[in-house]
Design a protein around this motif. Structure first.
Motif, PDB file in Angstrom:
ATOM      1  N   UNK A 148     -28.245  -4.991 -18.619  1.00 44.83           N
ATOM      2  CA  UNK A 148     -28.203  -3.524 -18.715  1.00 44.83           C
ATOM      3  C   UNK A 148     -28.320  -3.065 -20.170  1.00 44.83           C
ATOM      4  N   UNK A 149     -28.955  -3.881 -20.966  1.00 41.36           N
ATOM      5  CA  UNK A 149     -29.067  -3.570 -22.387  1.00 41.36           C
ATOM      6  C   UNK A 149     -29.738  -2.229 -22.623  1.00 41.36           C
ATOM      7  N   UNK A 150     -30.732  -1.893 -21.792  1.00 44.87           N
ATOM      8  CA  UNK A 150     -31.454  -0.641 -21.973  1.00 44.87           C
ATOM      9  C   UNK A 150     -30.555   0.579 -21.898  1.00 44.87           C
ATOM     10  N   UNK A 151     -29.522   0.518 -21.070  1.00 46.36           N
ATOM     11  CA  UNK A 151     -28.582   1.633 -20.934  1.00 46.36           C
ATOM     12  C   UNK A 151     -27.866   1.869 -22.256  1.00 46.36           C
ATOM     13  N   UNK A 152     -27.331   0.802 -22.829  1.00 37.77           N
ATOM     14  CA  UNK A 152     -26.605   0.894 -24.094  1.00 37.77           C
ATOM     15  C   UNK A 152     -27.534   1.330 -25.230  1.00 37.77           C
ATOM     16  N   UNK A 153     -28.726   0.752 -25.258  1.00 41.43           N
ATOM     17  CA  UNK A 153     -29.654   1.026 -26.348  1.00 41.43           C
ATOM     18  C   UNK A 153     -30.171   2.460 -26.328  1.00 41.43           C
ATOM     19  N   UNK A 154     -30.314   3.034 -25.146  1.00 43.49           N
ATOM     20  CA  UNK A 154     -30.780   4.417 -25.070  1.00 43.49           C
ATOM     21  C   UNK A 154     -29.758   5.375 -25.686  1.00 43.49           C
ATOM     22  N   UNK A 155     -28.477   5.127 -25.429  1.00 44.56           N
ATOM     23  CA  UNK A 155     -27.438   5.966 -26.029  1.00 44.56           C
ATOM     24  C   UNK A 155     -27.424   5.767 -27.548  1.00 44.56           C
ATOM     25  N   UNK A 156     -27.487   4.526 -27.977  1.00 45.44           N
ATOM     26  CA  UNK A 156     -27.486   4.228 -29.404  1.00 45.44           C
ATOM     27  C   UNK A 156     -28.667   4.900 -30.100  1.00 45.44           C
ATOM     28  N   UNK A 157     -29.835   4.846 -29.478  1.00 54.43           N
ATOM     29  CA  UNK A 157     -31.035   5.455 -30.053  1.00 54.43           C
ATOM     30  C   UNK A 157     -30.849   6.967 -30.206  1.00 54.43           C
ATOM     31  N   UNK A 158     -30.326   7.597 -29.178  1.00 53.64           N
ATOM     32  CA  UNK A 158     -30.107   9.036 -29.237  1.00 53.64           C
ATOM     33  C   UNK A 158     -29.086   9.396 -30.318  1.00 53.64           C
ATOM     34  N   UNK A 159     -28.023   8.605 -30.424  1.00 52.06           N
ATOM     35  CA  UNK A 159     -26.959   8.905 -31.378  1.00 52.06           C
ATOM     36  C   UNK A 159     -27.431   8.794 -32.821  1.00 52.06           C
ATOM     37  N   UNK A 160     -28.271   7.810 -33.098  1.00 50.83           N
ATOM     38  CA  UNK A 160     -28.619   7.540 -34.487  1.00 50.83           C
ATOM     39  C   UNK A 160     -30.053   7.909 -34.861  1.00 50.83           C
TER      40      UNK A 160
END
Length: 221
Positions: free
Chosen positions: A84-96
């Motif tokens: 489920x890496x894509x879920x975490x990475x999408x939030x990280x991308x939006x945040x930063x």
């Protein structure tokens, strides 16, 4: 740069590192402008200043004692694995980043995640995501354990830009501290840019105590 705890104020070691950092032939830093994060190594910082390095961005180190349970998290939080890496990475991308998260970005970053998950430090890490009542991933954090009885690191922590101002940053930070406590950490530590008032406020709301500000050190070309 990081020093072993018993060498943080060792002048001979600090002098050697300063010499290496100042000579491009040593392969540590290229010639020209450079920035060094030297917090926690006072002798190293002093020697860099003597060699012409100037104060740069200010940071606020923070810590939270984990001798007692963290308490209510305020949101549903899950541990995220490689599937489920894509879920975490999408939030990280939006945040930063704040830019659209394309499928190309997803594939590239998931590949990097998988490489990291196969690395030597993965056993001491946890990746967490907080979800809103509709099941949307709204905040993300990662924690890194140094082993039982030692401080653990929260890095990074971010909230999706569409879900800010609703307490999810505090919730994911509390979850990160709780995860480190479960892993045996004595305390949780983090360092935020002092200029990022929102981040500092979030960590404070999650029970972290701010310490004296420290500056990166910069060499101007």
């Amino acid at each position: 740069m990081a020093f072993a705890p018993d060498l943080e104020d060792d002048e001979e070691v600090a002098r050697r590192v300063v010499t290496d950092a100042g000579d491009p032939a040593r392969g540590v830093l290229a010639a020209g402008s450079a920035t060094i994060e030297a917090r926690g190594a006072p002798c190293f910082s002093r020697l860099l200043a003597r060699h012409g390095w100037q104060p740069d961005e200010l940071w606020t180190p923070m810590h939270r004692d984990l001798s007692s349970p963290v308490g209510d998290l305020g949101a549903r939080v899950e541990t995220i694995g490689p599937d489920r890496a894509g879920v975490w990475l999408e939030v990280h991308w939006s945040a930063f980043r704040g830019a659209p998260f394309t499928e190309t970005d997803r594939r590239r970053l998931v590949d990097r995640w998988l490489d990291m998950a196969a690395g030597p430090f993965s056993a001491g890490s946890r990746f967490l995501a907080a979800f809103d009542p509709l099941g949307n991933a709204v905040a993300a954090a990662a924690v890194w354990s140094a082993g039982p009885g030692r401080p653990g690191l929260v890095e990074p922590m971010g909230v999706h830009r569409d879900h800010r101002g609703r307490g999810y940053g505090t919730a994911i930070t509390c979850a990160a501290a709780s995860a480190l406590r479960t892993m045996g950490a004595s305390s949780a530590i983090v360092c935020a840019e002092s200029s990022n008032v929102g981040a500092v406020s979030t960590y404070t709301a999650a029970g972290f105590i701010a310490e004296q500000e420290v500056a990166d050190l910069q060499r101007v070309a």
